[in-house]
Design an enzyme around this catalytic site. Structure first.
Site, PDB file in Angstrom:
ATOM      1  N   ARG A 207      25.772  44.652 -44.281  1.00 22.76           N
ATOM      2  CA  ARG A 207      26.026  44.943 -42.871  1.00 22.76           C
ATOM      3  C   ARG A 207      26.580  43.675 -42.211  1.00 22.76           C
ATOM      4  NH1 ARG A 207      25.947  49.462 -44.194  1.00 22.76           N
ATOM      5  NH2 ARG A 207      24.721  51.208 -43.372  1.00 22.76           N
ATOM      6  N   GLU A 236      32.098  46.413 -35.764  1.00 27.68           N
ATOM      7  CA  GLU A 236      33.105  47.355 -36.268  1.00 27.68           C
ATOM      8  C   GLU A 236      33.249  48.554 -35.309  1.00 27.68           C
ATOM      9  OE1 GLU A 236      32.103  48.606 -40.240  1.00 27.68           O
ATOM     10  OE2 GLU A 236      31.798  46.553 -40.944  1.00 27.68           O
ATOM     11  N   HIS A 253      35.194  47.559 -44.847  1.00 30.86           N
ATOM     12  CA  HIS A 253      33.925  48.272 -45.075  1.00 30.86           C
ATOM     13  C   HIS A 253      34.123  49.408 -46.077  1.00 30.86           C
ATOM     14  CE1 HIS A 253      29.837  49.413 -43.074  1.00 30.86           C
ATOM     15  NE2 HIS A 253      29.824  49.644 -44.381  1.00 30.86           N
TER      16      HIS A 253
END
Length: 385
Positions: A207, A236, A253
């Site tokens: 993360r 994000e 990601h």
């Protein structure tokens, strides 16, 4: 039964249509208004599932086709007696292959050998264990850090974070925890970065908020550490674009986005939904395996060691540098367009198979090297003239 499914879940409509009427939506656009007649909600990590989203809706079951669950308010679901399932472990192999391929690219780019190097692994769950096993096969020394496991097992194999951060490579595989003794938000900040070796390369595939992104940018610019491989970002899709420019490898990601991993996630949540609603499952994904490479395309492995073959094979099977190139293409866009395009890169991600899906032929490979490649997940067959 009405079911709302994130559009980024592969074959989600095919699978859940066997249970009811499916509405497919972008994950960031799922709101309470779309759930007024829904019995089930199937999401990925971009949808925050909490009281604000679910209050006043008839949703009885929530599934997330992800391993991470920090976007799910489990306490609220429990209090409301809403069923829940995640896809823990579905993307573990995908992320481990991302890390392995990044190591191969860095070894080639910086002309270094991985054998004998140290790898600090922060978080030793499913992914961390896989990465550790791969590193050991490559002859790397692993330094494991996982405070909850250390307390539970009392095993001395788990070392302090400060020790793991001294490694040549440091890779993060922790859940996002906002508070408490095991808090991981900004686990790696200014002080921890200053304690790292100036030749170290930091990986983050868990993360974005686990690293203070501003502090990391300063550390890279000041050459406090040598580089960073970043797949996840704070904020994000409105990320720290200067950090993306500065990173050694930057991706949007997608470390866990192998086709195989995502299909596994879909299957796990589909099975859990069937169990919850008491419906016999009727959907099952099957795909024919790719054919074995033709002998004429066999790779000559004579005299090549494991690391040399890894540098050839991993980027050949997974185009990580292509992911990096697509990510960097965002940096030439006007700033307001970048977040939307970041999400598009994830939504339109190319079909990426895991290593095992590509049977390869090696010619004159050492038996020990073949065994090691098998342990790394490659589907290798020996070919002799």
């Amino acid at each position: 039964m009405n079911i709302v499914v994130d559009e980024n879940i592969p074959l989600g409509k095919d699978a859940f249509s066997t249970l009811g009427n499916v509405s497919v939506l972008p994950g960031r656009q799922i709101s309470s208004s779309y759930l007024q007649e829904a019995s089930a909600l199937i999401v990925r990590s971009v949808t925050s599932v909490n009281k604000k989203l679910l209050a006043g809706t008839p949703v009885k079951f929530v599934g997330t086709a992800t391993a991470g669950i920090d976007h799910i308010d489990q306490e609220y679901l429990n209090n409301q007696q809403i069923g829940f399932a995640d896809a823990a472990g579905s993307n573990a192999n995908s992320v481990a292959e991302y890390v392995l391929t990044a190591l191969a690219i860095i070894a080639q780019r910086f002309q270094i050998s991985l054998k004998g190097k140290t790898l600090g692994i922060v978080g030793v769950g499913r992914i961390g264990r896989l990465v550790a096993n791969h590193a050991k096969v490559l002859g790397m020394e692993v330094i494991l850090n996982d405070p909850p496991l250390a307390r539970k097992s009392q095993d001395q194999c788990y070392r302090p974070l400060e020790e793991a951060l001294q490694a040549d490579f440091v890779t993060l595989h922790v859940p996002l925890i906002n508070e408490g003794v095991d808090k991981t938000v900004h686990l790696i900040g200014e002080k921890k970065l200053a304690a790292m070796s100036s030749s170290s390369i930091l990986f983050n595939t868990c993360r974005g908020e686990v690293i203070d992104n501003h502090a990391l940018l300063l550390a890279l610019k000041n050459q406090q550490i040598q580089g960073a491989v970043l797949d996840v970002w704070e904020g994000e899709p409105s990320i720290h674009w200067d950090l993306a420019h500065t990173a050694t490898i930057a991706t949007p990601h997608i470390a866990g986005y192998s086709f195989d991993g995502k299909i596994k996630g879909t299957s796990m949540i589909y099975s859990a939904a069937c169990d919850y609603f008491g419906i016999a499952p009727t959907w099952k994904f099957t795909e024919d395996a790719p054919p074995l490479s033709h002998p004429g395309n066999a790779i000559n492995a004579h005299g090549h060691n494991l690391e040399h073959l890894l540098v050839q094979l991993a980027p050949r099977l997974y185009d990580l540098q292509g992911d990096d190139t697509r990510m960097r293409s965002l940096l030439v866009l006007p700033m307001p367009q970048r977040p939307t395009r970041f999400d598009q890169l994830r939504r339109q991600y190319p079909k990426r198979r895991e290593f095992y899906a590509f049977p390869l032929l090696l010619q004159d490979a050492d038996p020990g090297v073949l065994s090691d490649l098998d342990q790394l997940g490659f589907s290798i067959h020996q070919f002799e003239k």
